[in-house]
Write an enzyme that holds these catalytic residues in place. Structure first.
Site, PDB file in Angstrom:
ATOM      1  N   ASP A 116      -3.691   2.656  -5.531  1.00  0.00           N
ATOM      2  CA  ASP A 116      -2.463   2.490  -4.762  1.00  0.00           C
ATOM      3  C   ASP A 116      -2.492   1.399  -3.965  1.00  0.00           C
ATOM      4  O   ASP A 116      -1.503   1.380  -2.755  1.00  0.00           O
ATOM      5  CB  ASP A 116      -2.208   3.780  -3.984  1.00  0.00           C
ATOM      6  CG  ASP A 116      -3.134   3.823  -2.726  1.00  0.00           C
ATOM      7  OD1 ASP A 116      -4.182   3.097  -2.658  1.00  0.00           O
ATOM      8  OD2 ASP A 116      -2.665   4.378  -1.620  1.00  0.00           O
ATOM      9  N   GLU A 117      -2.745   0.370  -4.455  1.00  0.00           N
ATOM     10  CA  GLU A 117      -2.645  -0.913  -3.608  1.00  0.00           C
ATOM     11  C   GLU A 117      -2.665  -2.178  -4.486  1.00  0.00           C
ATOM     12  O   GLU A 117      -3.235  -2.281  -5.418  1.00  0.00           O
ATOM     13  CB  GLU A 117      -4.263  -1.183  -2.710  1.00  0.00           C
ATOM     14  CG  GLU A 117      -4.242  -0.772  -1.490  1.00  0.00           C
ATOM     15  CD  GLU A 117      -5.657  -0.878  -1.085  1.00  0.00           C
ATOM     16  OE1 GLU A 117      -5.689  -1.762  -0.167  1.00  0.00           O
ATOM     17  OE2 GLU A 117      -6.609  -0.501  -1.755  1.00  0.00           O
TER      18      GLU A 117
ATOM     19  N   ASP B 257       1.037  -1.176   0.185  1.00  0.00           N
ATOM     20  CA  ASP B 257      -0.052  -0.146  -0.018  1.00  0.00           C
ATOM     21  C   ASP B 257       0.829   1.200   0.019  1.00  0.00           C
ATOM     22  O   ASP B 257       1.730   1.495   0.662  1.00  0.00           O
ATOM     23  CB  ASP B 257      -0.795   0.031   1.201  1.00  0.00           C
ATOM     24  CG  ASP B 257      -1.885   1.094   1.316  1.00  0.00           C
ATOM     25  OD1 ASP B 257      -2.005   1.854   0.326  1.00  0.00           O
ATOM     26  OD2 ASP B 257      -2.430   1.403   2.353  1.00  0.00           O
ATOM     27  N   MET B 258       0.712   2.187  -0.995  1.00  0.00           N
ATOM     28  CA  MET B 258       1.553   3.293  -0.984  1.00  0.00           C
ATOM     29  C   MET B 258       1.210   4.390   0.186  1.00  0.00           C
ATOM     30  O   MET B 258       0.059   4.208   0.716  1.00  0.00           O
ATOM     31  CB  MET B 258       1.226   4.048  -2.176  1.00  0.00           C
ATOM     32  CG  MET B 258       1.425   3.394  -3.495  1.00  0.00           C
ATOM     33  SD  MET B 258       3.008   2.467  -3.864  1.00  0.00           S
ATOM     34  CE  MET B 258       4.029   3.902  -3.901  1.00  0.00           C
TER      35      MET B 258
ATOM     36  N   TYR C 196      -1.496  10.473  -2.868  1.00  0.00           N
ATOM     37  CA  TYR C 196      -1.456  11.674  -3.650  1.00  0.00           C
ATOM     38  C   TYR C 196      -0.214  12.624  -3.397  1.00  0.00           C
ATOM     39  O   TYR C 196       0.153  13.480  -4.062  1.00  0.00           O
ATOM     40  CB  TYR C 196      -2.835  12.234  -3.678  1.00  0.00           C
ATOM     41  CG  TYR C 196      -3.850  11.401  -4.551  1.00  0.00           C
ATOM     42  CD1 TYR C 196      -3.857  10.138  -4.840  1.00  0.00           C
ATOM     43  CD2 TYR C 196      -5.188  12.163  -4.474  1.00  0.00           C
ATOM     44  CE1 TYR C 196      -4.671   9.352  -5.620  1.00  0.00           C
ATOM     45  CE2 TYR C 196      -6.055  11.308  -5.275  1.00  0.00           C
ATOM     46  CZ  TYR C 196      -5.903  10.013  -5.727  1.00  0.00           C
ATOM     47  OH  TYR C 196      -6.917   9.226  -6.385  1.00  0.00           O
TER      48      TYR C 196
ATOM     49  N   ARG D 213       0.265  14.551   9.506  1.00  0.00           N
ATOM     50  CA  ARG D 213      -0.568  13.973  10.554  1.00  0.00           C
ATOM     51  C   ARG D 213      -0.117  14.201  12.019  1.00  0.00           C
ATOM     52  O   ARG D 213      -0.706  14.038  12.834  1.00  0.00           O
ATOM     53  CB  ARG D 213      -0.526  12.450  10.284  1.00  0.00           C
ATOM     54  CG  ARG D 213      -1.414  12.183   8.811  1.00  0.00           C
ATOM     55  CD  ARG D 213      -1.264  10.720   8.520  1.00  0.00           C
ATOM     56  NE  ARG D 213      -1.418  10.605   7.002  1.00  0.00           N
ATOM     57  CZ  ARG D 213      -1.613   9.368   6.403  1.00  0.00           C
ATOM     58  NH1 ARG D 213      -2.195   8.369   7.131  1.00  0.00           N
ATOM     59  NH2 ARG D 213      -2.044   9.348   5.181  1.00  0.00           N
TER      60      ARG D 213
HETATM   61  N1  DCP Z   1      -8.237   9.311  -1.703  1.00  0.00           N
HETATM   62  C1  DCP Z   1      -9.297   9.950  -2.266  1.00  0.00           C
HETATM   63  N2  DCP Z   1     -10.348   9.952  -1.264  1.00  0.00           N
HETATM   64  C2  DCP Z   1     -10.711   9.547  -0.554  1.00  0.00           C
HETATM   65  C3  DCP Z   1      -9.574   8.437   0.092  1.00  0.00           C
HETATM   66  C4  DCP Z   1      -8.259   8.337  -0.685  1.00  0.00           C
HETATM   67  O1  DCP Z   1      -9.180  10.848  -2.960  1.00  0.00           O
HETATM   68  N3  DCP Z   1     -11.640   9.554   0.492  1.00  0.00           N
HETATM   69  C5  DCP Z   1      -7.068   9.216  -2.483  1.00  0.00           C
HETATM   70  C6  DCP Z   1      -5.896   9.974  -2.049  1.00  0.00           C
HETATM   71  C7  DCP Z   1      -5.019   8.819  -1.365  1.00  0.00           C
HETATM   72  C8  DCP Z   1      -5.131   7.859  -2.188  1.00  0.00           C
HETATM   73  O2  DCP Z   1      -6.681   7.655  -2.780  1.00  0.00           O
HETATM   74  O3  DCP Z   1      -3.633   9.465  -1.503  1.00  0.00           O
HETATM   75  C9  DCP Z   1      -4.983   6.330  -1.858  1.00  0.00           C
HETATM   76  O4  DCP Z   1      -5.617   6.329  -0.445  1.00  0.00           O
HETATM   77  P1  DCP Z   1      -5.453   5.712   0.877  1.00  0.00           P
HETATM   78  O5  DCP Z   1      -6.623   5.308   1.731  1.00  0.00           O
HETATM   79  O6  DCP Z   1      -4.592   4.408   0.695  1.00  0.00           O
HETATM   80  O7  DCP Z   1      -4.499   6.709   1.741  1.00  0.00           O
HETATM   81  P2  DCP Z   1      -3.220   7.306   1.534  1.00  0.00           P
HETATM   82  O8  DCP Z   1      -2.544   6.531   0.616  1.00  0.00           O
HETATM   83  O9  DCP Z   1      -3.465   8.754   1.085  1.00  0.00           O
HETATM   84  O10 DCP Z   1      -2.541   7.215   2.916  1.00  0.00           O
HETATM   85  P3  DCP Z   1      -2.030   5.924   3.794  1.00  0.00           P
HETATM   86  O11 DCP Z   1      -0.629   5.946   3.986  1.00  0.00           O
HETATM   87  O12 DCP Z   1      -2.719   6.217   5.176  1.00  0.00           O
HETATM   88  O13 DCP Z   1      -2.478   4.669   2.845  1.00  0.00           O
END
Ligand code: DCP
Length: 680
Positions: free
Chosen positions: A120-121, A18-19, A23, A60
């Site tokens: 991203d997964e 998982d990235m 974004y 965060r």
């Molecule tokens: N995203 C979005 N709207 C949301 C949730 C996520 O547009 N309600 C987008 C932005 C995130 C990407 O999808 O960067 C991946 O979502 P993740 O839930 O995996 O969260 P992140 O990658 O941002 O953070 P984490 O490191 O916690 O996985």
């Protein structure tokens, strides 16, 4: 302890990658000066600074969360860097993130079967790579273990205060007396650490990973230690992990089922499920769900990592919160057009790059009625067969919307037509294309077979670049069933749309539904669906770019001839790998038919394409125009065509003397079937 399971499922090595704050990382790569700073990506909507959709780990630490808006985040941390998501067509443009995700996938896929689960997964099945490592160079004998691997978190590993955590990990990896399953996991640790380092090196992105014996456990583990870390679930730690895991943390238990488990049978953690016999769970939740619940309580999941690197659906959506709600039909149509344009672009590039086509178009909307007791009623999702070409997708999506609206508000007719609001508002809209499948192998030969026909429509002036996403082709069996529906008819009053517009979407799986709802919040989760080939419905694709095409019939004949020859030569070189895209590229429908006449006049002297192309007198000309010898026809492709076309081709393939008398008339059928002007 988990119940005994088949060795095969215990002995798999699965990783979920998982990235981290994906974004944000993409934006930081574009603007390296943002690295290390508290940063967040905000939505396009600028109200109160826009909603945060991704938050860096630095941000965060200040308490900034995804649920906040930009202004709120600034209050919490004035130095936070807010980057607006890229915009196109008045909405978020996620293509940069999607492409960045693809970069990562291409690296991760190097060591095992890889399933792209979202933007991203990724899931990886590393069993073969781990077995190979165990056979050739087992970790137990390795003198040095990579630093990144030593930073792994191994659930259940006893890290007493003061003990050297890395040293403990090293010992765990080096254990000679470990069972086969743990030895495989030790290999997984090394492989995943190496892959993550490679991702960092090649893309500058960090990611986190979970490593376990199945997908469910790997997914649970990947989120436990973020960012840029990996977590391992040895078999012996499964029970400990699940005992205290709140059921809502399980992917599939976040909704109604999770609520029912809590409210109805008092299950709060996954471990709580252990007290229920399988039969009891089956009685309450049905055979499949009951068994599934019984299994997850024991950490059992037989779900395979599917080898797919491409999304199983494409979606484009936008929300219109609060005062931005769309209240008129033209406003909805305007936005639908934008969404469909984006969807069409993505479909065409999928077709171009991956040779895949989508079969189903679905419209989802969220709506409210201002004066209605039935305010909980949902706007029904609708789907129909997907036709390629932006204008067609726009038209169909709009028809789906109107069908949905009619159902939603309970009446239609003159009352809601036009631009007048009748007390409803649309707060989100999305269109999606699903049931995406590779173009069937037979298509290659069909395309080849009919290439000659398209040759007859070549414009000597066309730009192939303009055409690469376009196609007019109705291919195998089943297209009849689509063509029964005249999708190009305006459907203002929807006298018949029920016959082809379907309520959506019984065949979407859980992940897909998540994808679609994610689309509504503008998080695009690309998904997949594996399905048998059903009819291709590409007709209309070429129309999309008609306006871009240049028709120049006055072009010098010698130039035309040389280009024609070149194309023909290229065709003959193509052996079995003929790209359907090439066919589409070269297929240039002539609305006026003048070019068609031009060529046929030269070759067979006929006036009407249909009749002259199949008349006996035009035999040589027809062969020339079609560009193939009858012997070249691949009989296997015949099965993919509608029966009447099959009959016609079979008759056409017979020696002259044996052809039925009505050949010319029947030829009209085949000509019509593959006609560029045929709409559906
Ligand atoms: N995203 C979005 N709207 C949301 C949730 C996520 O547009 N309600 C987008 C932005 C995130 C990407 O999808 O960067 C991946 O979502 P993740 O839930 O995996 O969260 P992140 O990658 O941002 O953070 P984490 O490191 O916690 O996985």
């Amino acid at each position: 302890m988990p119940v005994a399971k088949p060795e095969s499922s215990d002995s798999r090595v699965i990783a979920h990658v998982d990235m981290d704050c994906f974004y944000v990382q993409v934006e930081q790569r574009k603007q390296p000066q943002l690295r290390g700073l508290p940063t967040a990506v905000v939505q396009y909507n600028e109200w109160k600074g826009g909603a945060l959709i991704a938050v860096s780990y630095e941000a965060r630490k200040f308490g900034i969360k995804r649920s906040m808006r930009g202004e709120e985040a600034k209050e919490v941390c004035p130095q936070v860097q807010l980057v607006q998501v890229p915009v196109a067509r008045g909405k978020a443009d996620l293509s940069g993130y999607r492409n960045a995700g693809s970069e990562v996938v291409s690296i991760l896929a190097r060591r095992g079967r890889c399933e792209r689960a979202s933007i991203d997964e990724v899931y990886l099945d590393l069993t073969d790579a781990a077995e190979m490592m165990l056979a050739d160079n087992p970790p137990q004998g390795m003198e040095t273990i990579d630093e990144e691997a030593l930073k792994s978190h191994i659930l259940g590993l006893n890290n007493e205060d003061g003990s050297d955590v890395k040293e403990n990990v090293r010992k765990w990896i080096h254990r000679h007396n470990a069972d086969h399953r743990d030895k495989l996991l030790a290999c997984g640790i090394l492989i995943v650490a190496e892959l993550r380092m490679q991702v960092l090196k090649e893309t500058e992105f960090t990611c986190s990973a979970g490593i376990a014996h199945n997908k469910m456990l790997a997914k649970l583990a990947s989120g436990m230690n973020k960012p840029a870390q990996q977590t391992v679930v040895p078999f012996s730690s499964v029970k400990g992990l699940l005992d205290t895991l709140p059921i809502r943390k399980m992917k599939q238990l976040g909704g109604k089922l999770g609520i029912s488990l809590q409210m109805d049978i008092g299950v709060n953690t996954v471990g709580d499920l252990l007290q229920f016999p399988e039969e009891k769970l089956q009685e309450r939740y049905g055979i499949n769900t009951g068994t599934w619940l019984w299994n997850i309580a024991r950490g059992i999941s037989g779900e395979e990592v599917e080898g797919r690197l491409l999304p199983k659906s494409h979606g484009s959506g936008k929300t219109f919160p609060g005062p931005r709600a769309l209240k008129t039909v033209p406003a909805v149509q305007h936005w639908l057009n934008q969404l469909c344009e984006e969807l069409s672009e993505r479909l065409c590039s999928d077709l171009d790059q991956n040779k895949r086509i989508a079969h189903t178009l679905t419209l989802h909307a969220r709506a409210y009625k201002s004066s209605d007791s039935d305010s909980q009623k949902k706007f029904p999702s609708k789907s129909c067969p997907l036709r390629y070409g932006t204008a067609k997708i726009q038209e169909d999506a709009f028809n789906l919307f109107q069908a949905g609206l009619r159902e939603y508000i309970g009446f239609y007719g003159g009352k809601t037509r036009g631009s007048h609001c009748r007390g409803w508002g649309i707060t989100s809209l999305s269109v999606s294309a699903s049931k995406i499948v590779p173009i069937p192998s037979g298509t290659c030969s069909i395309a080849k077979y009919f290439h000659g026909q398209s040759t007859s429509h070549f414009s000597s002036m066309q730009s192939s670049d303009n055409l690469n996403t376009e196609a007019t082709l109705s291919l195998p069996s089943g297209s009849e069933c689509y063509s029964e529906v005249n999708l190009s008819e305006p459907k203002i009053d929807f006298p018949k749309e029920e016959s082809w517009i379907k309520d959506t979407v019984p065949d979407l799986d859980l992940q897909e539904q998540k994808d679609l709802s994610s689309t509504l919040s503008e998080k695009t989760q690309d998904g997949f669906i594996q399905e048998d080939i059903s009819p291709l419905l590409l007709s209309g694709c070429l129309e999309q770019n008609r306006s871009k095409q240049q028709w120049d019939l006055s072009k010098d004949e010698s130039q035309f001839k040389s280009e024609y020859k070149e194309r023909k030569g290229k065709r003959l070189k193509d052996k079995g790998t003929y790209s359907i895209i090439e066919l589409f590229k070269s297929y240039n429908p002539n609305p006026s038919g003048s070019f068609l006449s031009h060529e046929y006049n030269r070759t067979v002297g006929g006036t009407d394409v249909s009749s002259s192309s199949y008349s006996r007198d035009g035999e040589e000309g027809r062969r020339e125009a079609w560009g193939y010898n009858i012997d070249e026809i691949d009989p296997s492709v015949m099965e993919e065509l509608p029966p009447e076309i099959q009959d016609e081709i079979k008759a056409w393939m017979q020696p002259h003397e044996q052809r039925p008398n009505n050949m010319v008339k029947r030829s009209c059928t085949i000509s019509h079937y593959f006609s560029p002007s045929k709409k559906s």
